[in-house]
Motif scaffolding. Structure first.
Motif, PDB file in Angstrom:
ATOM      1  N   TYR A 121      -5.718   2.784  -8.289  1.00  0.00           N
ATOM      2  CA  TYR A 121      -5.271   1.443  -7.924  1.00  0.00           C
ATOM      3  C   TYR A 121      -5.349   1.237  -6.409  1.00  0.00           C
ATOM      4  N   SER A 125      -7.782  -1.755  -5.105  1.00  0.00           N
ATOM      5  CA  SER A 125      -7.134  -2.793  -4.301  1.00  0.00           C
ATOM      6  C   SER A 125      -7.710  -2.839  -2.894  1.00  0.00           C
ATOM      7  N   PHE A 173      -1.461  -0.389  -5.979  1.00  0.00           N
ATOM      8  CA  PHE A 173      -2.016  -1.713  -5.695  1.00  0.00           C
ATOM      9  C   PHE A 173      -1.499  -2.244  -4.356  1.00  0.00           C
ATOM     10  N   LEU A 177      -3.603  -2.927  -0.670  1.00  0.00           N
ATOM     11  CA  LEU A 177      -3.537  -4.177   0.094  1.00  0.00           C
ATOM     12  C   LEU A 177      -3.061  -3.916   1.516  1.00  0.00           C
TER      13      LEU A 177
END
Length: 252
Positions: A121, A125, A173, A177
């Motif tokens: 993830y 991301s 995630f 970011l």
């Protein structure tokens, strides 16, 4: 740095994904071979001993299905990260494991959280958001490919299925970011054409000079035809008589 020198294949694009896949399969093989269960080395939230799982949990898997489901995404996304962001690959992987693991340790349920899905993830991301932020056409295209292939993973950052560490997914995630926003990458600038430059003058453009104000094509003479033809020099002969009466000519 030019695009040709930046987007260049290297052996690390193959070697690093192979090492990652080999590592998780080797640990699983050791558990099967010696009949041991290493799940206790996973992340157990909000306990001191559970902190060790931040490092070890990506290598631990509970079943063959769990291991298989993580193998292909880990290999593909690691290869994509290495090829398109080779200057910051190690930083993203290291910080991704540490930060996503720590978030899982903070918000997770009281259970052992294992598997490489948190790192997956992070990679998905990061690649998606970094490509959008960079606005480079190749990286934006990569972001769209990631969304097309792995977009359905977004649902699993929520508690939609029992037995899945949605906390680890959410941690990965959000970490991806965060890294996309904070980690700087030296990306090549796309080549600008003449008409994209600030000092571009349409009147000096040889191509546009072949069109009038209404967009009609105008046939213009070539440079050789545009040069006026020069007449060859004329030769004038003058005749004079010599003292002996013989004629002689002179040329000017």
């Amino acid at each position: 740095m030019t695009e040709q020198s930046y987007f260049k294949y290297s052996n690390s694009v193959i070697v690093l994904p192979l090492i990652s896949v080999l590592a998780i399969w080797t640990v699983f093989w050791v558990e099967i071979k010696f009949q041991v269960n290493l799940n206790e080395y996973g992340i157990y939230p909000r306990t001191f001993s559970g902190l060790r799982g931040i490092i070890f949990s990506p290598f631990l898997h509970g079943s063959v299905d769990h291991l298989y489901n993580n193998t292909l995404p880990l290999a593909i996304l690691t290869a994509g990260l290495t090829y398109f962001y080779r200057g910051i690959t190690a930083k993203v992987l290291l910080l991704g494991i540490l930060i996503s693991g720590f978030i899982t340790w903070l918000i997770g349920r009281p259970s052992f959280h294992i598997g490489a899905s948190g790192l997956i993830y992070v990679l998905a991301s990061f690649i998606f958001f970094k490509g959008i932020i960079s606005k480079h056409y190749r990286l934006v295209a990569l972001s769209l490919i990631v969304v097309f292939i792995y977009g359905s993973m977004l649902w699993y950052i929520f508690p939609v299925k029992e037995g899945i560490s949605w906390e680890g997914h959410l941690g990965g995630f959000s970490t991806g970011l965060l890294l996309a926003l904070l980690v700087k990458a030296s990306l090549p600038k796309p080549r600008k054409y003449d008409w994209e430059r600030e000092d571009y003058n349409e009147e000096e453009d040889e191509f546009l000079r072949h069109f009038d104000e209404d967009g009609n094509f105008i046939e213009r003479p070539s440079e050789q035809e545009a040069v006026p033809h020069k007449e060859p020099p004329s030769i004038i002969y003058h005749y004079r008589k010599s003292e002996k009466g013989d004629s002689a000519d002179s040329r000017e």
